[in-house]
Scaffold this motif. Structure first.
Motif, PDB file in Angstrom:
ATOM      1  N   ALA A 200       0.814  -1.208   0.000  1.00 60.26           N
ATOM      2  CA  ALA A 200       0.000   0.000   0.000  1.00 60.26           C
ATOM      3  C   ALA A 200       0.854   1.268   0.000  1.00 60.26           C
ATOM      4  O   ALA A 200       0.345   2.347  -0.209  1.00 60.26           O
ATOM      5  CB  ALA A 200      -0.916  -0.006   1.214  1.00 60.26           C
ATOM      6  N   THR A 201       2.148   1.137   0.253  1.00 58.07           N
ATOM      7  CA  THR A 201       3.034   2.297   0.275  1.00 58.07           C
ATOM      8  C   THR A 201       3.841   2.342  -1.019  1.00 58.07           C
ATOM      9  O   THR A 201       3.595   1.592  -1.936  1.00 58.07           O
ATOM     10  CB  THR A 201       3.997   2.209   1.473  1.00 58.07           C
ATOM     11  OG1 THR A 201       4.860   1.103   1.265  1.00 58.07           O
ATOM     12  CG2 THR A 201       3.245   2.059   2.775  1.00 58.07           C
ATOM     13  N   MET A 202       4.831   3.205  -1.037  1.00 57.36           N
ATOM     14  CA  MET A 202       5.690   3.314  -2.224  1.00 57.36           C
ATOM     15  C   MET A 202       6.728   2.203  -2.285  1.00 57.36           C
ATOM     16  O   MET A 202       7.475   2.101  -3.240  1.00 57.36           O
ATOM     17  CB  MET A 202       6.390   4.673  -2.242  1.00 57.36           C
ATOM     18  CG  MET A 202       5.436   5.830  -2.406  1.00 57.36           C
ATOM     19  SD  MET A 202       4.499   5.763  -3.950  1.00 57.36           S
ATOM     20  CE  MET A 202       5.789   6.053  -5.134  1.00 57.36           C
TER      21      MET A 202
ATOM     22  N   ARG B   5       9.722 -11.163  -4.264  1.00 57.93           N
ATOM     23  CA  ARG B   5      10.639 -12.270  -4.063  1.00 57.93           C
ATOM     24  C   ARG B   5      12.037 -11.879  -4.513  1.00 57.93           C
ATOM     25  O   ARG B   5      12.217 -11.162  -5.494  1.00 57.93           O
ATOM     26  CB  ARG B   5      10.159 -13.493  -4.845  1.00 57.93           C
ATOM     27  CG  ARG B   5      10.999 -14.722  -4.517  1.00 57.93           C
ATOM     28  CD  ARG B   5      10.407 -16.000  -5.005  1.00 57.93           C
ATOM     29  NE  ARG B   5       9.163 -16.262  -4.294  1.00 57.93           N
ATOM     30  CZ  ARG B   5       8.297 -17.180  -4.685  1.00 57.93           C
ATOM     31  NH1 ARG B   5       8.509 -17.889  -5.763  1.00 57.93           N
ATOM     32  NH2 ARG B   5       7.202 -17.388  -4.000  1.00 57.93           N
ATOM     33  N   PHE B   6      13.017 -12.338  -3.776  1.00 58.11           N
ATOM     34  CA  PHE B   6      14.416 -12.135  -4.102  1.00 58.11           C
ATOM     35  C   PHE B   6      14.736 -12.704  -5.481  1.00 58.11           C
ATOM     36  O   PHE B   6      14.191 -13.723  -5.882  1.00 58.11           O
ATOM     37  CB  PHE B   6      15.262 -12.844  -3.036  1.00 58.11           C
ATOM     38  CG  PHE B   6      16.712 -12.939  -3.347  1.00 58.11           C
ATOM     39  CD1 PHE B   6      17.568 -11.907  -3.033  1.00 58.11           C
ATOM     40  CD2 PHE B   6      17.240 -14.080  -3.938  1.00 58.11           C
ATOM     41  CE1 PHE B   6      18.923 -11.997  -3.307  1.00 58.11           C
ATOM     42  CE2 PHE B   6      18.583 -14.187  -4.211  1.00 58.11           C
ATOM     43  CZ  PHE B   6      19.438 -13.143  -3.901  1.00 58.11           C
ATOM     44  N   ARG B   7      15.628 -12.043  -6.192  1.00 57.75           N
ATOM     45  CA  ARG B   7      16.159 -12.515  -7.474  1.00 57.75           C
ATOM     46  C   ARG B   7      17.677 -12.628  -7.337  1.00 57.75           C
ATOM     47  O   ARG B   7      18.292 -11.807  -6.648  1.00 57.75           O
ATOM     48  CB  ARG B   7      15.852 -11.527  -8.589  1.00 57.75           C
ATOM     49  CG  ARG B   7      14.381 -11.298  -8.834  1.00 57.75           C
ATOM     50  CD  ARG B   7      14.184 -10.223  -9.899  1.00 57.75           C
ATOM     51  NE  ARG B   7      12.774  -9.879  -9.992  1.00 57.75           N
ATOM     52  CZ  ARG B   7      12.323  -8.677 -10.262  1.00 57.75           C
ATOM     53  NH1 ARG B   7      13.154  -7.674 -10.474  1.00 57.75           N
ATOM     54  NH2 ARG B   7      11.027  -8.450 -10.326  1.00 57.75           N
ATOM     55  N   PRO B   8      18.313 -13.595  -7.988  1.00 57.84           N
ATOM     56  CA  PRO B   8      19.773 -13.712  -7.882  1.00 57.84           C
ATOM     57  C   PRO B   8      20.513 -12.413  -8.222  1.00 57.84           C
ATOM     58  O   PRO B   8      21.529 -12.100  -7.600  1.00 57.84           O
ATOM     59  CB  PRO B   8      20.121 -14.831  -8.857  1.00 57.84           C
ATOM     60  CG  PRO B   8      18.902 -15.694  -8.852  1.00 57.84           C
ATOM     61  CD  PRO B   8      17.743 -14.723  -8.745  1.00 57.84           C
ATOM     62  N   SER B   9      20.003 -11.630  -9.134  1.00 62.69           N
ATOM     63  CA  SER B   9      20.667 -10.371  -9.487  1.00 62.69           C
ATOM     64  C   SER B   9      20.660  -9.368  -8.326  1.00 62.69           C
ATOM     65  O   SER B   9      21.467  -8.434  -8.309  1.00 62.69           O
ATOM     66  CB  SER B   9      20.018  -9.748 -10.723  1.00 62.69           C
ATOM     67  OG  SER B   9      18.654  -9.461 -10.475  1.00 62.69           O
ATOM     68  N   ASP B  10      19.786  -9.567  -7.337  1.00 64.41           N
ATOM     69  CA  ASP B  10      19.752  -8.680  -6.174  1.00 64.41           C
ATOM     70  C   ASP B  10      21.042  -8.760  -5.366  1.00 64.41           C
ATOM     71  O   ASP B  10      21.398  -7.815  -4.665  1.00 64.41           O
ATOM     72  CB  ASP B  10      18.565  -9.009  -5.263  1.00 64.41           C
ATOM     73  CG  ASP B  10      17.232  -8.693  -5.909  1.00 64.41           C
ATOM     74  OD1 ASP B  10      17.170  -7.771  -6.756  1.00 64.41           O
ATOM     75  OD2 ASP B  10      16.241  -9.368  -5.566  1.00 64.41           O
TER      76      ASP B  10
ATOM     77  N   GLU C 204      12.670 -12.567   0.551  1.00 58.29           N
ATOM     78  CA  GLU C 204      11.989 -11.387   0.032  1.00 58.29           C
ATOM     79  C   GLU C 204      12.889 -10.164   0.118  1.00 58.29           C
ATOM     80  O   GLU C 204      13.761 -10.082   0.987  1.00 58.29           O
ATOM     81  CB  GLU C 204      10.728 -11.103   0.854  1.00 58.29           C
ATOM     82  CG  GLU C 204       9.672 -12.172   0.802  1.00 58.29           C
ATOM     83  CD  GLU C 204       8.843 -12.121  -0.458  1.00 58.29           C
ATOM     84  OE1 GLU C 204       8.425 -11.020  -0.859  1.00 58.29           O
ATOM     85  OE2 GLU C 204       8.606 -13.186  -1.037  1.00 58.29           O
ATOM     86  N   VAL C 205      12.639  -9.204  -0.757  1.00 58.92           N
ATOM     87  CA  VAL C 205      13.320  -7.911  -0.705  1.00 58.92           C
ATOM     88  C   VAL C 205      12.275  -6.800  -0.739  1.00 58.92           C
ATOM     89  O   VAL C 205      11.166  -6.989  -1.232  1.00 58.92           O
ATOM     90  CB  VAL C 205      14.317  -7.717  -1.885  1.00 58.92           C
ATOM     91  CG1 VAL C 205      15.467  -8.704  -1.787  1.00 58.92           C
ATOM     92  CG2 VAL C 205      13.633  -7.815  -3.224  1.00 58.92           C
ATOM     93  N   ALA C 206      12.668  -5.647  -0.193  1.00 62.03           N
ATOM     94  CA  ALA C 206      11.856  -4.435  -0.287  1.00 62.03           C
ATOM     95  C   ALA C 206      12.589  -3.509  -1.247  1.00 62.03           C
ATOM     96  O   ALA C 206      13.805  -3.341  -1.148  1.00 62.03           O
ATOM     97  CB  ALA C 206      11.703  -3.782   1.076  1.00 62.03           C
ATOM     98  N   VAL C 207      11.834  -2.903  -2.176  1.00 67.45           N
ATOM     99  CA  VAL C 207      12.439  -2.103  -3.236  1.00 67.45           C
ATOM    100  C   VAL C 207      11.746  -0.749  -3.330  1.00 67.45           C
ATOM    101  O   VAL C 207      10.519  -0.655  -3.283  1.00 67.45           O
ATOM    102  CB  VAL C 207      12.315  -2.830  -4.599  1.00 67.45           C
ATOM    103  CG1 VAL C 207      13.080  -2.090  -5.677  1.00 67.45           C
ATOM    104  CG2 VAL C 207      12.789  -4.271  -4.506  1.00 67.45           C
ATOM    105  N   CYS C 208      12.554   0.312  -3.490  1.00 74.12           N
ATOM    106  CA  CYS C 208      12.046   1.667  -3.735  1.00 74.12           C
ATOM    107  C   CYS C 208      11.564   1.775  -5.174  1.00 74.12           C
ATOM    108  O   CYS C 208      11.962   0.983  -6.025  1.00 74.12           O
ATOM    109  CB  CYS C 208      13.171   2.694  -3.575  1.00 74.12           C
ATOM    110  SG  CYS C 208      13.617   3.060  -1.906  1.00 74.12           S
ATOM    111  N   PRO C 209      10.759   2.788  -5.478  1.00 80.57           N
ATOM    112  CA  PRO C 209      10.344   2.996  -6.870  1.00 80.57           C
ATOM    113  C   PRO C 209      11.527   3.176  -7.828  1.00 80.57           C
ATOM    114  O   PRO C 209      11.442   2.796  -8.987  1.00 80.57           O
ATOM    115  CB  PRO C 209       9.496   4.271  -6.807  1.00 80.57           C
ATOM    116  CG  PRO C 209       8.960   4.292  -5.424  1.00 80.57           C
ATOM    117  CD  PRO C 209      10.061   3.714  -4.569  1.00 80.57           C
ATOM    118  N   ASP C 210      12.655   3.704  -7.327  1.00 82.34           N
ATOM    119  CA  ASP C 210      13.826   3.882  -8.210  1.00 82.34           C
ATOM    120  C   ASP C 210      14.662   2.615  -8.341  1.00 82.34           C
ATOM    121  O   ASP C 210      15.700   2.613  -8.992  1.00 82.34           O
ATOM    122  CB  ASP C 210      14.692   5.053  -7.743  1.00 82.34           C
ATOM    123  CG  ASP C 210      15.427   4.793  -6.431  1.00 82.34           C
ATOM    124  OD1 ASP C 210      15.287   3.683  -5.851  1.00 82.34           O
ATOM    125  OD2 ASP C 210      16.151   5.700  -5.972  1.00 82.34           O
ATOM    126  N   GLY C 211      14.243   1.525  -7.689  1.00 77.81           N
ATOM    127  CA  GLY C 211      14.955   0.254  -7.790  1.00 77.81           C
ATOM    128  C   GLY C 211      15.951  -0.012  -6.681  1.00 77.81           C
ATOM    129  O   GLY C 211      16.532  -1.099  -6.614  1.00 77.81           O
TER     130      GLY C 211
END
Length: 192
Positions: free
Chosen positions: A16-18, A23-28, A61-68
């Protein structure tokens, strides 16, 4: 976390937020240095992260900003036998600039949900450095209790607190009855 997480889009869940929880990806792994710079965050080899990703993807899991920009991550696993079957938080870290936004609590609720609904666990546990009073207080706010103290758990230098929260399957809440005395790391498998 809502039912969308369990649906046909396991790699994407918009909050509900920005912030986007996904899910985590290997590139993370190439992008989470801003999170792992914290001295209280354990940093592992790439194979460790990939092993978790391949064996327990629902727990990573990861949390991501709108800018990535990655804001934080959680990784865990399901382990144990019989009434000791549980979800385990292996790592939870939020980058300093994204703390106090409720991300840790959201990560923990997601891991608890996976532990209960997918793995039918009796409880969720985690280890936290004895000296990390901020984290201990946060986990207590999230409903965790101290089950036991583990002597010299961290590289033989610092004690850990094993904190637990029961799942619905543990009706009698036996999994969180504290042990009367501290234990040593070599006793962990013997005691449960």
């Amino acid at each position: 976390i809502n039912a969308e997480y369990m649906g046909n889009h396991p790699d994407f869940l918009v909050s509900a937020t920005m912030t986007t929880m996904r899910r985590f990806r290997p590139s993370d792994m190439l992008r989470f240095n801003n999170i792992n710079i914290d001295p209280l965050t354990e940093t592992y080899g790439l194979n460790f992260y990939l092993n978790y990703f391949s064996r327990w993807p629902n727990y990573f899991e990861v949390a991501v900003c709108p800018d990535g920009t990655l804001q934080g991550y959680i990784m865990g696993k399901a382990e144990g036998t019989d009434t000791h079957w549980h979800g385990h938080v292996s790592a939870l870290s939020v980058a300093p600039e994204f703390r106090r936004l409720g991300l840790a609590e959201r990560f923990m609720k997601q891991l608890e949900d996976v532990s209960e609904k997918i793995y039918n666990a009796y409880f969720v546990d985690l280890y936290v450095r004895f000296s990390n009073k901020v984290a201990v207080a946060a986990y207590k706010r999230f409903g965790y209790t101290i089950y036991r103290q583990v002597i010299n758990y961290y590289s033989g230098e610092e004690d850990a607190l094993d904190m637990r929260k029961p799942c619905a399957r543990d009706v009698e809440r036996k999994s969180i009855i504290p042990l009367p005395a501290p234990v040593h790391p070599n006793e962990l498998d013997c005691i449960g």
